[in-house]
Scaffold this motif. Sequence first.
Motif, PDB file in Angstrom:
ATOM      1  N   UNK A 110       0.818  -1.211   0.000  1.00 27.69           N
ATOM      2  CA  UNK A 110       0.000   0.000   0.000  1.00 27.69           C
ATOM      3  C   UNK A 110       0.851   1.260   0.000  1.00 27.69           C
ATOM      4  N   UNK A 111       1.895   1.273   0.849  1.00 28.33           N
ATOM      5  CA  UNK A 111       2.788   2.431   0.889  1.00 28.33           C
ATOM      6  C   UNK A 111       3.560   2.589  -0.417  1.00 28.33           C
ATOM      7  N   UNK A 112       3.968   1.474  -0.987  1.00 29.16           N
ATOM      8  CA  UNK A 112       4.701   1.508  -2.262  1.00 29.16           C
ATOM      9  C   UNK A 112       3.834   2.134  -3.357  1.00 29.16           C
ATOM     10  N   UNK A 168      15.366  -0.412 -11.649  1.00 27.45           N
ATOM     11  CA  UNK A 168      16.795  -0.148 -11.458  1.00 27.45           C
ATOM     12  C   UNK A 168      17.029   0.559 -10.122  1.00 27.45           C
ATOM     13  N   UNK A 169      16.168   1.552  -9.818  1.00 21.23           N
ATOM     14  CA  UNK A 169      16.296   2.256  -8.537  1.00 21.23           C
ATOM     15  C   UNK A 169      16.081   1.305  -7.363  1.00 21.23           C
ATOM     16  N   UNK A 170      15.058   0.467  -7.487  1.00 16.67           N
ATOM     17  CA  UNK A 170      14.736  -0.485  -6.409  1.00 16.67           C
ATOM     18  C   UNK A 170      15.891  -1.454  -6.186  1.00 16.67           C
ATOM     19  N   UNK A 171      16.556  -1.854  -7.261  1.00 19.27           N
ATOM     20  CA  UNK A 171      17.636  -2.850  -7.152  1.00 19.27           C
ATOM     21  C   UNK A 171      18.840  -2.310  -6.392  1.00 19.27           C
ATOM     22  N   UNK A 172      18.985  -0.982  -6.298  1.00 19.84           N
ATOM     23  CA  UNK A 172      20.119  -0.402  -5.577  1.00 19.84           C
ATOM     24  C   UNK A 172      19.861  -0.294  -4.080  1.00 19.84           C
ATOM     25  N   UNK A 173      18.669  -0.756  -3.642  1.00 23.10           N
ATOM     26  CA  UNK A 173      18.339  -0.857  -2.223  1.00 23.10           C
ATOM     27  C   UNK A 173      18.549   0.471  -1.482  1.00 23.10           C
ATOM     28  N   UNK A 174      17.734   1.443  -1.867  1.00 30.01           N
ATOM     29  CA  UNK A 174      17.804   2.768  -1.242  1.00 30.01           C
ATOM     30  C   UNK A 174      16.874   2.876  -0.025  1.00 30.01           C
ATOM     31  N   UNK A 175      16.296   1.760   0.400  1.00 34.26           N
ATOM     32  CA  UNK A 175      15.291   1.778   1.478  1.00 34.26           C
ATOM     33  C   UNK A 175      15.822   2.394   2.763  1.00 34.26           C
ATOM     34  N   UNK A 176      17.134   2.203   3.017  1.00 32.13           N
ATOM     35  CA  UNK A 176      17.705   2.725   4.267  1.00 32.13           C
ATOM     36  C   UNK A 176      17.688   4.253   4.309  1.00 32.13           C
ATOM     37  N   UNK A 187      10.200   8.873  -0.548  1.00 30.83           N
ATOM     38  CA  UNK A 187      10.440   8.248   0.748  1.00 30.83           C
ATOM     39  C   UNK A 187       9.391   7.210   1.092  1.00 30.83           C
ATOM     40  N   UNK A 188       8.116   7.538   0.862  1.00 35.39           N
ATOM     41  CA  UNK A 188       7.027   6.593   1.130  1.00 35.39           C
ATOM     42  C   UNK A 188       7.187   5.339   0.275  1.00 35.39           C
ATOM     43  N   UNK A 210       7.714   1.697   1.889  1.00 39.40           N
ATOM     44  CA  UNK A 210       6.865   0.546   1.551  1.00 39.40           C
ATOM     45  C   UNK A 210       7.686  -0.627   1.069  1.00 39.40           C
ATOM     46  N   UNK A 211       8.718  -0.343   0.298  1.00 36.29           N
ATOM     47  CA  UNK A 211       9.609  -1.391  -0.211  1.00 36.29           C
ATOM     48  C   UNK A 211      10.330  -2.092   0.942  1.00 36.29           C
ATOM     49  N   UNK A 212      10.744  -1.292   1.936  1.00 32.36           N
ATOM     50  CA  UNK A 212      11.425  -1.854   3.113  1.00 32.36           C
ATOM     51  C   UNK A 212      10.496  -2.774   3.894  1.00 32.36           C
TER      52      UNK A 212
END
Length: 555
Positions: free
Chosen positions: A18-20, A104-112, A144-145, A149-151
Amino acid sequence: MTIGQLIDDMILLAGGLGLFLLGMKMMSESIEKSAGAKLRSVLEFFTKNKFAGIIVGIIFTGVVQSSSACTVMVVSFVNSGLMNLYQAVGVILGANIGTTVTSQLVSFNLSQYAPLFLLMGVIMIMFFKKDTITKIGDILVGFGVLFLGLSLMSQSMEGLKTSPQIAELFASLTNPFIAVLVGFIVTSIIQSSSVTVSIVLLLAQQGMLNLPICLFIILGCNMGSCVTALIASLAGMKDAKRAALIHFLFNLVGSLVVFLILMIAGTPIINLILELSHQDPGRFVANSHTIIKVFQVVILLPFSSFLVKATYLIVPGKDEKVGYHDNFQLQFIGDKVVFNPATAVVEVINEIERMASLSSDNLNRAMNALVTLDEDDIKEVYNVEENINFLSHSITDYLVKINQTPLPIEDLKSIGALFHVVNDIERIGDHAVNVVDAAKLRKERDVKFSQQSFEELNQMMELINKNMHYAIEVFAHHGEQYLKEVDSLEEQVDKLEEEIQIAHVQRMTRNECSAQAGMLFSDIVSGLERVSDHAVNIAYAMTKEKYNEGIKGNS
């Protein structure tokens, strides 16, 4: 894993999804609001050939983070006549590459970094009043949201993979045909291939999906992403439907080709992409998504003209175009036209331009009726005036409606000016009725006008017709270079009106015309001068100059 833990992880997964989705929507809408008008201008300018269109499609979709948004915009462009199908095909092909930016952005793991983006965005929104800064804040909050959500989804999947039942469910997905179907159905429901591919990427990172099957799910996602544009085109004209079909056919044919290649030589291709991705499963999914899209564009670009021709076979025939003089019908806006916030104002301007042509033609018809006293012309002026009033009310209602939608900032600023322009054009229509009322009175009471008076009115109408033409060019086609002509013609009309009124008074003192004829003539000349004032208002309405500096009285 207990039932309680499984339920907790499923709730966490649902919340993360939902957040994603919310983050994706917030970011996409914020970018469209802040830069939508500029992106639209770029899209209009750089689509003269397919190669430029591809580059624009890649950049546009990469920025907005949605191939669906780009394709729906292209559909509405085609629908409103701003772009033809052969120009649209390049943008659609580019959009398919641009949509891989998200994965591509998701694969770089920017969740932190999600909390940091959120904090920066909130500070910009709460403590700054400048529109540009707050809109950047909206984008950062959306970003950020999205990663928050991805995290959450990633955390939930870490728990879910310990469940034997869940692990077995994903491990059982080995049939390529079923995988394609799953990707298609999920993307059709979510209406975003970027989201579905991101979920596949997370599952691959957690080791819950075999890498080969990820490629087939991506193929299904590609086809499922076409559903949004296909649905949007249902209300549009045939060319809009064809534009959506180009998107679908490209993904269908391209996916079939890639499917066959994977079935024949899947293992070496997978090993090569894994090598390029440094054995990282997440990078493998993102890179596979990009490579598949680029490959599809490369192999199908030479056949893009055939894709366009195929859409004519699927959707044959032509639309019954609404003409300038068709009564009580909207051509560019309304229920029968694809609505897109980024092109809504463009379509309103098209409709207003049509209304302006009707008003201008009707004024000329009324002036002709004043001379000839033709009964058919008199009746037609009244009929067209009803149509002009219908357009005035319909366009005004539509402007009120779109003013409540998330339009680009530049377009929102122009809404007030558009209300004024509709009013100015409607008043020009009223002046045409005033002239034809005078024609009726002339006919009923046998009021005579001198030849000189007709020549003076004709001279005035020539200037007004030129001024109306230049005013519409400035308003509808960004022809600011004609503003000097508008100002010059307005001065000439004012001067001519003064000269005509003086000459008219002299004729009356010499008893060369009756008092009734004199009153009618004077009112008509004054009315024509006010038409020129309205033309000036129309010309200045959408310019960067202050509207109030150019505005004339609306009488």
